[in-house]
Design an enzyme around this catalytic site. Structure first.
Site, PDB file in Angstrom:
ATOM      1  N   SER A 149      24.178 -20.010  -6.188  1.00  0.00           N
ATOM      2  CA  SER A 149      24.262 -21.288  -6.918  1.00  0.00           C
ATOM      3  C   SER A 149      24.664 -22.389  -5.940  1.00  0.00           C
ATOM      4  O   SER A 149      25.289 -22.102  -4.903  1.00  0.00           O
ATOM      5  CB  SER A 149      25.343 -21.181  -8.005  1.00  0.00           C
ATOM      6  OG  SER A 149      25.690 -22.450  -8.518  1.00  0.00           O
ATOM      7  N   TYR A 162      33.872 -18.957 -10.760  1.00  0.00           N
ATOM      8  CA  TYR A 162      32.409 -18.873 -10.666  1.00  0.00           C
ATOM      9  C   TYR A 162      31.959 -19.278  -9.261  1.00  0.00           C
ATOM     10  O   TYR A 162      31.173 -18.582  -8.607  1.00  0.00           O
ATOM     11  CB  TYR A 162      31.780 -19.787 -11.726  1.00  0.00           C
ATOM     12  CG  TYR A 162      30.267 -19.851 -11.697  1.00  0.00           C
ATOM     13  CD1 TYR A 162      29.502 -18.888 -12.344  1.00  0.00           C
ATOM     14  CD2 TYR A 162      29.596 -20.894 -11.040  1.00  0.00           C
ATOM     15  CE1 TYR A 162      28.109 -18.955 -12.331  1.00  0.00           C
ATOM     16  CE2 TYR A 162      28.221 -20.965 -11.025  1.00  0.00           C
ATOM     17  CZ  TYR A 162      27.474 -19.993 -11.678  1.00  0.00           C
ATOM     18  OH  TYR A 162      26.092 -20.061 -11.647  1.00  0.00           O
TER      19      TYR A 162
HETATM   20  P1  NAD Z   1      21.700 -17.069 -18.790  1.00  0.00           P
HETATM   21  O1  NAD Z   1      23.031 -16.987 -19.443  1.00  0.00           O
HETATM   22  O2  NAD Z   1      20.558 -17.541 -19.600  1.00  0.00           O
HETATM   23  O3  NAD Z   1      21.298 -15.686 -18.129  1.00  0.00           O
HETATM   24  C1  NAD Z   1      22.222 -14.792 -17.571  1.00  0.00           C
HETATM   25  C2  NAD Z   1      21.748 -13.414 -17.899  1.00  0.00           C
HETATM   26  O4  NAD Z   1      22.662 -12.452 -17.343  1.00  0.00           O
HETATM   27  C3  NAD Z   1      21.734 -13.175 -19.432  1.00  0.00           C
HETATM   28  O5  NAD Z   1      20.549 -12.488 -19.760  1.00  0.00           O
HETATM   29  C4  NAD Z   1      22.967 -12.332 -19.639  1.00  0.00           C
HETATM   30  O6  NAD Z   1      22.862 -11.509 -20.780  1.00  0.00           O
HETATM   31  C5  NAD Z   1      22.942 -11.509 -18.341  1.00  0.00           C
HETATM   32  N1  NAD Z   1      24.206 -10.829 -18.089  1.00  0.00           N
HETATM   33  C6  NAD Z   1      25.453 -11.352 -18.083  1.00  0.00           C
HETATM   34  N2  NAD Z   1      26.352 -10.377 -17.871  1.00  0.00           N
HETATM   35  C7  NAD Z   1      25.655  -9.221 -17.745  1.00  0.00           C
HETATM   36  C8  NAD Z   1      26.012  -7.865 -17.521  1.00  0.00           C
HETATM   37  N3  NAD Z   1      27.286  -7.487 -17.425  1.00  0.00           N
HETATM   38  N4  NAD Z   1      25.020  -6.933 -17.416  1.00  0.00           N
HETATM   39  C9  NAD Z   1      23.733  -7.298 -17.542  1.00  0.00           C
HETATM   40  N5  NAD Z   1      23.322  -8.552 -17.787  1.00  0.00           N
HETATM   41  C10 NAD Z   1      24.285  -9.495 -17.886  1.00  0.00           C
HETATM   42  O7  NAD Z   1      21.905 -17.998 -17.515  1.00  0.00           O
HETATM   43  P2  NAD Z   1      20.926 -18.322 -16.303  1.00  0.00           P
HETATM   44  O8  NAD Z   1      21.127 -19.755 -16.010  1.00  0.00           O
HETATM   45  O9  NAD Z   1      19.570 -17.805 -16.551  1.00  0.00           O
HETATM   46  O10 NAD Z   1      21.642 -17.494 -15.142  1.00  0.00           O
HETATM   47  C11 NAD Z   1      20.938 -16.608 -14.282  1.00  0.00           C
HETATM   48  C12 NAD Z   1      21.584 -16.632 -12.907  1.00  0.00           C
HETATM   49  O11 NAD Z   1      21.371 -17.914 -12.324  1.00  0.00           O
HETATM   50  C13 NAD Z   1      23.101 -16.423 -12.938  1.00  0.00           C
HETATM   51  O12 NAD Z   1      23.487 -15.624 -11.853  1.00  0.00           O
HETATM   52  C14 NAD Z   1      23.630 -17.840 -12.767  1.00  0.00           C
HETATM   53  O13 NAD Z   1      24.923 -17.860 -12.220  1.00  0.00           O
HETATM   54  C15 NAD Z   1      22.585 -18.423 -11.839  1.00  0.00           C
HETATM   55  N6  NAD Z   1      22.524 -19.879 -11.806  1.00  0.00           N
HETATM   56  C16 NAD Z   1      22.182 -20.591 -12.911  1.00  0.00           C
HETATM   57  C17 NAD Z   1      22.129 -21.972 -12.829  1.00  0.00           C
HETATM   58  C18 NAD Z   1      21.769 -22.839 -14.001  1.00  0.00           C
HETATM   59  O14 NAD Z   1      21.968 -24.046 -13.937  1.00  0.00           O
HETATM   60  N7  NAD Z   1      21.231 -22.292 -15.077  1.00  0.00           N
HETATM   61  C19 NAD Z   1      22.419 -22.621 -11.627  1.00  0.00           C
HETATM   62  C20 NAD Z   1      22.774 -21.857 -10.523  1.00  0.00           C
HETATM   63  C21 NAD Z   1      22.807 -20.485 -10.625  1.00  0.00           C
END
Ligand code: NAD
Length: 255
Positions: A149, A162
């Site tokens: 991130s 985080y």
């Molecule tokens: P999201 O909440 O839609 O997706 C996260 C996914 O991880 C979900 O499907 C959730 O059920 C799953 N998850 C969480 N804990 C889990 C576990 N213990 N076992 C299995 N699955 C688990 O959010 P997202 O934005 O799609 O996030 C995906 C990745 O991208 C994450 O690592 C997040 O930190 C990263 N990220 C997101 C953003 C953003 O702005 N959306 C920015 C930077 C990084």
């Protein structure tokens, strides 16, 4: 001159995406499938993955949904055993599952802290290990793509654990890349900027969220599709010389 292949054809490859029941994980699975890879889509509740599995299979791709809680570290070995038994051992691992707890540091409980670090940092390490152990033993080339991130480089308010986890995964990416550089395992990270998904959608309609968007040069959230290029580069033949890198894709939010 012979025509150069400048594409990113992933036919014959199998990609595993963790946390594929929502947000970026869904997009990653769709894009990897569109590029020709079979995809193993995992999340805690397999029933939530059924729709995506049906969508990909219905479009002529190949998807297999398997329940996996990434924090269940004792289960990772048998999880990969199960994939091997189905001839679905991936050679591309996308460590995408992640979560946050938004609170001032002073309000954090040990459980909040553990949950964030266990999911975002510890789990990707042991998944990468079991994945690499297989490929090193077989002498195969393989790719690991860790979803970090912009919080790995920048302070995001209310998200100190985080950001700690995301900073950690950038260093883990470099360390594993170095350890496995001679084992044909490329390890890289993508650092997305803010993209609206379930992890943060509560925030963008608030005054604070609107102000944050207004502070970025392009005054908008990034899009899931903005990550397609970096993902395919790191998964595909064009990225064979890249290991130990972290690519920021943030629509300029943190310039
Ligand atoms: P999201 O909440 O839609 O997706 C996260 C996914 O991880 C979900 O499907 C959730 O059920 C799953 N998850 C969480 N804990 C889990 C576990 N213990 N076992 C299995 N699955 C688990 O959010 P997202 O934005 O799609 O996030 C995906 C990745 O991208 C994450 O690592 C997040 O930190 C990263 N990220 C997101 C953003 C953003 O702005 N959306 C920015 C930077 C990084």
């Amino acid at each position: 001159m012979e025509k150069m292949d400048t594409g990113n054809d992933l036919s014959g490859h199998i990609a595993l995406v963790t946390g594929a029941s929502s947000g970026l994980g869904v997009r990653f699975a769709q894009v990897l499938s569109a590029a020709g890879a079979a995809v193993v889509i995992t999340a805690r509740r397999a029933e939530k993955l059924a729709e995506l599995e049906a969508e990909i299979n219905g479009q002529g791709g190949k998807a297999l949904a398997v329940a996996l809680d990434v924090t269940d570290l004792d289960n990772i070995g048998s999880f990969f055993d199960g994939l091997r038994a189905q001839d679905m051992m991936p050679d591309i691992l996308v460590n995408n599952a992640g979560m946050n707890v938004v609170k001032p540091a002073l309000d954090y409980t040990p459980d909040d802290y553990r949950q964030v670090l266990d999911t975002n940092l510890t789990a990707p390490f042991f998944l990468a290990n079991e994945f690499a152990r297989h490929h090193i033993a077989e002498g195969n080339a393989a790719r690991i793509i860790n979803i970090a991130s912009v919080g790995g480089y920048n302070v995001l308010p209310g998200l100190t654990p985080y950001c700690t986890s995301k900073s950690g995964i950038i260093m883990m990416t470099r360390g594993l890349a170095r350890e496995w550089a001679n084992k044909k395992i490329n390890v890289n990270a993508i650092c997305p900027g803010y993209i609206e998904t379930e992890i943060n959608d509560f925030w963008w309609q608030t005054e604070g969220g609107k102000k944050q968007i207004a502070s970025w040069p392009r005054r908008r959230l990034a899009s899931k599709s903005d990550l397609d290029g970096a993902l395919l580069l790191l998964a595909g033949p064009q990225g064979s010389g890249m290991t130990g890198t972290a690519i920021t894709v943030d629509d300029g939010q943190y310039i």
